[in-house]
Scaffold this motif. Structure first.
Motif, PDB file in Angstrom:
ATOM      1  N   ILE A 147       0.690  -1.050   0.011  1.00 41.00           N
ATOM      2  CA  ILE A 147      -0.095  -0.117   0.066  1.00 41.00           C
ATOM      3  C   ILE A 147       0.875   1.321  -0.107  1.00 41.00           C
ATOM      4  O   ILE A 147       1.575   1.617   1.017  1.00 41.00           O
ATOM      5  N   ARG A 148       0.707   2.090  -1.017  1.00 39.69           N
ATOM      6  CA  ARG A 148       1.361   3.422  -1.114  1.00 39.69           C
ATOM      7  C   ARG A 148       1.016   4.176  -0.064  1.00 39.69           C
ATOM      8  O   ARG A 148       1.647   5.103   0.556  1.00 39.69           O
ATOM      9  N   SER A 149      -0.361   4.468  -0.254  1.00 38.10           N
ATOM     10  CA  SER A 149      -0.908   5.451   0.520  1.00 38.10           C
ATOM     11  C   SER A 149      -2.423   5.157   1.017  1.00 38.10           C
ATOM     12  O   SER A 149      -3.072   4.199   0.244  1.00 38.10           O
ATOM     13  N   ALA A 150      -2.915   5.616   1.969  1.00 40.23           N
ATOM     14  CA  ALA A 150      -4.477   5.476   2.568  1.00 40.23           C
ATOM     15  C   ALA A 150      -5.173   6.773   2.959  1.00 40.23           C
ATOM     16  O   ALA A 150      -4.560   7.326   3.725  1.00 40.23           O
ATOM     17  N   GLU A 158     -14.554  10.685  16.742  1.00 40.79           N
ATOM     18  CA  GLU A 158     -14.070   9.981  17.922  1.00 40.79           C
ATOM     19  C   GLU A 158     -12.961   8.716  17.670  1.00 40.79           C
ATOM     20  O   GLU A 158     -11.971   8.843  18.243  1.00 40.79           O
ATOM     21  N   VAL A 159     -13.119   8.138  16.464  1.00 47.56           N
ATOM     22  CA  VAL A 159     -12.063   7.266  15.957  1.00 47.56           C
ATOM     23  C   VAL A 159     -10.811   8.018  15.357  1.00 47.56           C
ATOM     24  O   VAL A 159      -9.750   7.705  15.741  1.00 47.56           O
ATOM     25  N   ALA A 160     -11.075   9.297  14.700  1.00 44.79           N
ATOM     26  CA  ALA A 160     -10.155   9.823  14.244  1.00 44.79           C
ATOM     27  C   ALA A 160      -9.105  10.324  15.346  1.00 44.79           C
ATOM     28  O   ALA A 160      -7.951  10.573  15.294  1.00 44.79           O
ATOM     29  N   GLN A 161      -9.934  10.794  16.397  1.00 43.99           N
ATOM     30  CA  GLN A 161      -9.043  11.367  17.646  1.00 43.99           C
ATOM     31  C   GLN A 161      -8.164  10.312  18.387  1.00 43.99           C
ATOM     32  O   GLN A 161      -7.159  10.427  18.693  1.00 43.99           O
ATOM     33  N   ARG A 162      -8.721   9.073  18.332  1.00 41.92           N
ATOM     34  CA  ARG A 162      -7.799   7.972  18.742  1.00 41.92           C
ATOM     35  C   ARG A 162      -6.705   7.572  17.733  1.00 41.92           C
ATOM     36  O   ARG A 162      -5.661   7.350  18.327  1.00 41.92           O
ATOM     37  N   LEU A 218      -3.629   1.605  21.543  1.00 45.23           N
ATOM     38  CA  LEU A 218      -3.046   0.554  20.622  1.00 45.23           C
ATOM     39  C   LEU A 218      -3.619   1.087  19.259  1.00 45.23           C
ATOM     40  O   LEU A 218      -2.336   0.861  18.418  1.00 45.23           O
ATOM     41  N   LEU A 219      -4.622   1.676  18.804  1.00 44.94           N
ATOM     42  CA  LEU A 219      -4.729   2.124  17.345  1.00 44.94           C
ATOM     43  C   LEU A 219      -3.951   3.243  17.181  1.00 44.94           C
ATOM     44  O   LEU A 219      -3.328   3.213  16.067  1.00 44.94           O
ATOM     45  N   SER A 220      -3.707   4.276  18.325  1.00 46.34           N
ATOM     46  CA  SER A 220      -2.758   5.265  18.021  1.00 46.34           C
ATOM     47  C   SER A 220      -1.324   4.928  17.596  1.00 46.34           C
ATOM     48  O   SER A 220      -0.649   5.096  16.767  1.00 46.34           O
ATOM     49  N   VAL A 221      -0.805   3.820  18.385  1.00 46.91           N
ATOM     50  CA  VAL A 221       0.497   3.198  18.250  1.00 46.91           C
ATOM     51  C   VAL A 221       0.752   2.527  16.953  1.00 46.91           C
ATOM     52  O   VAL A 221       1.612   2.871  16.232  1.00 46.91           O
ATOM     53  N   VAL A 222       0.044   1.618  16.876  1.00 49.17           N
ATOM     54  CA  VAL A 222      -0.135   0.795  15.391  1.00 49.17           C
ATOM     55  C   VAL A 222      -0.089   1.673  14.363  1.00 49.17           C
ATOM     56  O   VAL A 222       0.596   1.502  13.122  1.00 49.17           O
ATOM     57  N   ASP A 224       1.619   8.467   9.197  1.00 46.74           N
ATOM     58  CA  ASP A 224       1.840   9.645   9.806  1.00 46.74           C
ATOM     59  C   ASP A 224       0.342  10.205   9.862  1.00 46.74           C
ATOM     60  O   ASP A 224      -0.152  10.811   8.925  1.00 46.74           O
ATOM     61  N   PRO A 225      -0.679   9.771  10.640  1.00 53.20           N
ATOM     62  CA  PRO A 225      -2.109  10.310  10.773  1.00 53.20           C
ATOM     63  C   PRO A 225      -2.122  11.526  10.848  1.00 53.20           C
ATOM     64  O   PRO A 225      -1.394  12.300  11.611  1.00 53.20           O
ATOM     65  N   LYS A 226      -2.976  12.182  10.190  1.00 54.82           N
ATOM     66  CA  LYS A 226      -3.343  13.691  10.390  1.00 54.82           C
ATOM     67  C   LYS A 226      -4.906  13.922  10.294  1.00 54.82           C
ATOM     68  O   LYS A 226      -5.383  13.151   9.252  1.00 54.82           O
ATOM     69  N   PHE A 227      -5.258  14.938  10.836  1.00 53.18           N
ATOM     70  CA  PHE A 227      -6.765  15.524  10.481  1.00 53.18           C
ATOM     71  C   PHE A 227      -6.448  16.466   9.311  1.00 53.18           C
ATOM     72  O   PHE A 227      -5.484  17.229   9.144  1.00 53.18           O
TER      73      PHE A 227
END
Length: 97
Positions: free
Chosen positions: A56-59, A66-70, A82-86, A92-95
């Motif tokens: 996977i190149r990108s998602a 609430e899920v995005a905050q986690r 766990l979801l944040s760590v993994v 590089d998750p971001k809003f």
């Protein structure tokens, strides 16, 4: 959509059963995934994508707030887990908005 954008493949089916590695092998390159994830199975879908990270190149996904905050929570904050760590292991998750 696939007709209007020839480089885009729209896949209809159960995302939890989808074989990302087979699609990448078929196309001969890493893939990009775009989707609006349903709240009830968001974590399962994300872990499925993480399991297939090498192909996977990108998602780019939309998530319930609430899920995005986690997913985006930094260490030490209440929603961090766990979801944040993994997620940070694989990207590089971001809003965006």
């Amino acid at each position: 959509l696939g007709t209007a954008l020839p480089g885009v493949r729209v896949v209809h089916g159960d995302v939890l059963q989808y074989d990302w590695k087979a699609l990448a092998a078929e196309t001969g390159e890493r893939i990009s995934v775009i989707g609006n994830l349903p709240f009830s199975v968001t974590s399962q879908i994300l872990f499925s994508l993480f399991d297939s990270a090498p192909v996977i190149r990108s998602a780019l996904v939309t998530l319930q707030l609430e899920v995005a905050q986690r997913v985006c929570a930094p260490p030490g904050k209440k929603p961090y887990g766990l979801l944040s760590v993994v997620t940070r292991l694989y990207g590089d998750p971001k809003f965006v908005f």
